[in-house]
Design an enzyme around this catalytic site. Structure first.
Site, PDB file in Angstrom:
ATOM      1  N   ASP A 530       0.855  -1.180   0.000  1.00 43.72           N
ATOM      2  CA  ASP A 530       0.000   0.000   0.000  1.00 43.72           C
ATOM      3  C   ASP A 530       0.897   1.238   0.000  1.00 43.72           C
ATOM      4  O   ASP A 530       1.588   1.506   0.985  1.00 43.72           O
ATOM      5  CB  ASP A 530      -0.886  -0.031   1.251  1.00 43.72           C
ATOM      6  CG  ASP A 530      -1.935   1.078   1.272  1.00 43.72           C
ATOM      7  OD1 ASP A 530      -1.730   2.100   0.594  1.00 43.72           O
ATOM      8  OD2 ASP A 530      -2.947   0.916   1.986  1.00 43.72           O
ATOM      9  N   HIS A 531       0.868   1.976  -1.098  1.00 41.18           N
ATOM     10  CA  HIS A 531       1.796   3.097  -1.258  1.00 41.18           C
ATOM     11  C   HIS A 531       1.467   4.272  -0.336  1.00 41.18           C
ATOM     12  O   HIS A 531       2.269   5.205  -0.195  1.00 41.18           O
ATOM     13  CB  HIS A 531       1.800   3.568  -2.707  1.00 41.18           C
ATOM     14  CG  HIS A 531       3.127   4.099  -3.167  1.00 41.18           C
ATOM     15  ND1 HIS A 531       4.186   4.313  -2.321  1.00 41.18           N
ATOM     16  CD2 HIS A 531       3.574   4.469  -4.400  1.00 41.18           C
ATOM     17  CE1 HIS A 531       5.217   4.788  -2.984  1.00 41.18           C
ATOM     18  NE2 HIS A 531       4.871   4.895  -4.262  1.00 41.18           N
ATOM     19  N   ARG A 532       0.293   4.252   0.304  1.00 39.62           N
ATOM     20  CA  ARG A 532      -0.012   5.296   1.280  1.00 39.62           C
ATOM     21  C   ARG A 532       0.803   5.109   2.556  1.00 39.62           C
ATOM     22  O   ARG A 532       1.029   6.058   3.303  1.00 39.62           O
ATOM     23  CB  ARG A 532      -1.503   5.273   1.625  1.00 39.62           C
ATOM     24  CG  ARG A 532      -2.433   5.591   0.467  1.00 39.62           C
ATOM     25  CD  ARG A 532      -3.869   5.328   0.850  1.00 39.62           C
ATOM     26  NE  ARG A 532      -4.086   3.926   1.229  1.00 39.62           N
ATOM     27  CZ  ARG A 532      -5.251   3.444   1.654  1.00 39.62           C
ATOM     28  NH1 ARG A 532      -6.293   4.243   1.760  1.00 39.62           N
ATOM     29  NH2 ARG A 532      -5.380   2.166   1.961  1.00 39.62           N
TER      30      ARG A 532
END
Length: 558
Positions: A530-532
């Site tokens: 998850d790039h967040r």
């Protein structure tokens, strides 16, 4: 001596024909009295039908998809003359006082004694709710200052058998609340005080009880399925990443839907006031919730629609799903999806659309590890322990999670929840699809213990006998295609986890050792994140460290 006895569907209240959605026993099984045999479902509830006899199952008379009613034969059981036999336990109905089913309450109404009031402040208490004692409040549906009606639902409670709503015995204005979420209540517990001016001699409205559905495993990608246990308290909160979070005010005005459907909506973050029910009396069903989510995820936030196309945003226009009569082109066969696949679409779409996925691909040299694994299998052959590469992967992943704690986390709004436990899920192939059993506390177990446990969990998964506890609590998932093939793939993250490891089939690769090329056994690693929460550099370091552990497993001991 023994005899063959038919076990039939008992009185199931006002339900007529119901669908069999799950078989919980097989021919040859030894069953006990009150053991659940099948799960049936109507438009109101799901419930488990218990056995009236103990013995050995010699014949099954129903299958998934059949419709049954009171008196339908479920199975034949061989019982001994001394075996205990139960009869239907009478339950007092509101009017007829007739016997009802010993099955967990479905739509059974239980009245409380009539109370005469002439106005003023009135105590509203929990009526008689059958054999339930000290049940937990999971939802408060009114607030101080609200004006309520008689029979309006006030709170939702849950036991290990069912969820039910407690209605009000009086109409008026709520002046005090005496319970909150998490409290334990019983018959006679004060719920709230209401100010009423109207004369009321009515008895408290009957409690509407609905059985909570069993665990519904959910596919999160082509190779991984997760499951959300129906009694897991964590599922009572809306997803932190959902686009349609419910407020407390909205909960107090929910339309006609069962507690199980409301909880399902909360899991997906769906506002039930936006859904038109397709059930009887416009009752909202689980299918209505799934259809709403699919439709909501396919349109832009401003819901612009032009000329039959759906504007998703950024100039991208998505056409309606094509409707084609394939029989015009040749012979076809229509086959219904399995329950696992049927319920998975909304979760799949949600995770893929709402989580910004990135996949980091790498490889690990497992030449020495594979030789060590083969050696161990020979040494432990008599002990019955079979070491798989998965057991080593789980142990190595735990070390990676300790070194990179942001991978062992979940998003909760603007907060990152860092977990101090290491429960690792893994994909297990079953005839109906893939499910994800969880190895709990993998950091506290040896490789041999993990190997034994994964083998046992995989067998239970194939037999359809995994318990809810064995499929919940995972904080990282491994999806392995090693026994099938492939090079790399992009596994979809299983929310609320923030990463998932895909493992493909190992292969021999020529590697330059400084003097010559030599064959080395290499395993492909695909890490979706998850790039967040995780940036590309952290993901690359995670995969590199994992490859180092697999290439020299002695590092896992440090």
């Amino acid at each position: 001596m023994s005899q063959i006895v038919q076990v039939k569907v008992p009185d199931i209240g006002d339900l007529d024909e119901v669908d069999v959605i799950e078989m919980m026993v097989n021919v040859g099984d030894t069953i006990s009295v009150d053991q659940s045999l099948i799960t049936v479902e109507s438009d109101k509830a799901s419930m488990e039908i218990p056995s009236s006899h103990a013995g050995k199952v010699v014949a099954l008379n129903v299958k998934v998809g059949d419709k049954v009613r009171k008196g339908s034969v479920i199975l034949d059981v061989e019982v001994s003359d001394t075996a205990s036999v139960t009869t239907e336990k009478p339950v007092q109905a509101p009017e007829s006082k007739q016997e009802t089913s010993p099955v967990a309450p479905t739509a059974v109404s239980t009245p409380a004694p009539a109370v005469a009031q002439t106005g003023g402040i009135v105590d509203v208490v929990v009526p008689d709710i059958g054999d339930f004692d000290a049940v937990e409040v999971i939802e408060v549906m009114v607030a101080v200052g609200d004006t309520i009606k008689e029979e309006q639902s006030l709170i939702t409670v849950e036991s290990d058998k069912a969820s039910m709503e407690i209605p009000s015995s009086h109409a008026g204005k709520v002046v005090a609340l005496s319970v909150k979420v998490g409290d334990k209540i019983s018959k006679g517990t004060l719920i709230l005080q209401v100010e009423t001016n109207a004369v009321s001699t009515a008895a408290p409205a009957p409690v509407k009880t609905e059985v909570t559905p069993k665990v519904e495993p959910t596919v999160v990608n082509d190779t991984v399925v997760s499951a959300t246990p129906s009694l897991d308290t964590s599922t009572r909160r809306a997803s932190p990443t959902a686009a349609y979070a419910l407020s407390a005010a909205e909960f107090r005005n929910l339309p006609y839907a069962s507690p199980s459907v409301r909880r399902f909506a909360r899991e997906l973050g769906v506002d039930l006031t936006q859904i038109k029910g397709s059930g009887r009396k416009n009752r909202i069903t689980a299918d209505d919730v799934r259809a709403f989510v699919k439709a909501a995820l396919s349109v832009a936030p401003n819901n612009n629609v032009n000329t039959g196309n759906t504007n998703v945003g950024g100039g991208l226009s998505v056409l309606d799903w094509p409707k084609i009569d394939f029989s015009k082109f040749g012979p076809i066969e229509t086959k219904p999806l399995s329950r696992i696949k049927k319920i998975s679409g909304a979760n799949l779409h949600r995770n893929w659309v709402m989580i910004p996925h990135v996949t980091n691909n790498d490889e690990a040299d497992i030449t020495e590890l594979e030789a060590f694994r083969v050696k161990l299998n020979k040494e432990y052959e008599k002990a019955g322990v079979k070491f798989t590469m998965l057991a080593f992967l789980i142990k190595a992943v735990v070390q990676c999670l300790k070194k990179f704690p942001e991978f062992n986390a979940s998003l909760d709004g603007d907060n990152l929840v860092l977990k101090q436990f290491y429960h690792i899920g893994f994909a297990a192939d079953t005839p109906n699809g893939l499910v994800v059993p969880v190895v709990h506390d993998a950091d506290k177990k040896t490789v041999s213990e993990i190997a034994t446990e994964t083998a046992e969990l995989a067998k239970l998964a194939r037999d359809g006998k995994l318990s809810p506890a064995q499929m919940q609590g995972g904080c990282f998932t491994i999806s392995s295609l090693g026994g099938i093939g492939g090079t790399h793939f992009t596994p979809i993250i299983n929310a609320p986890e923030v990463a998932i490891l895909g493992v493909s089939r190992s292969y021999q690769k020529p590697v330059w050792n400084g003097h010559t090329f030599e064959p080395r056994l290499t395993i492909p690693l695909s890490l979706s994140y998850d790039h967040r929460v995780i940036d590309g550099a952290a993901a690359a370091r995670f995969n590199v460290y994992l490859a180092q552990l697999l290439s020299d497993f002695r590092r896992a001991l440090i």
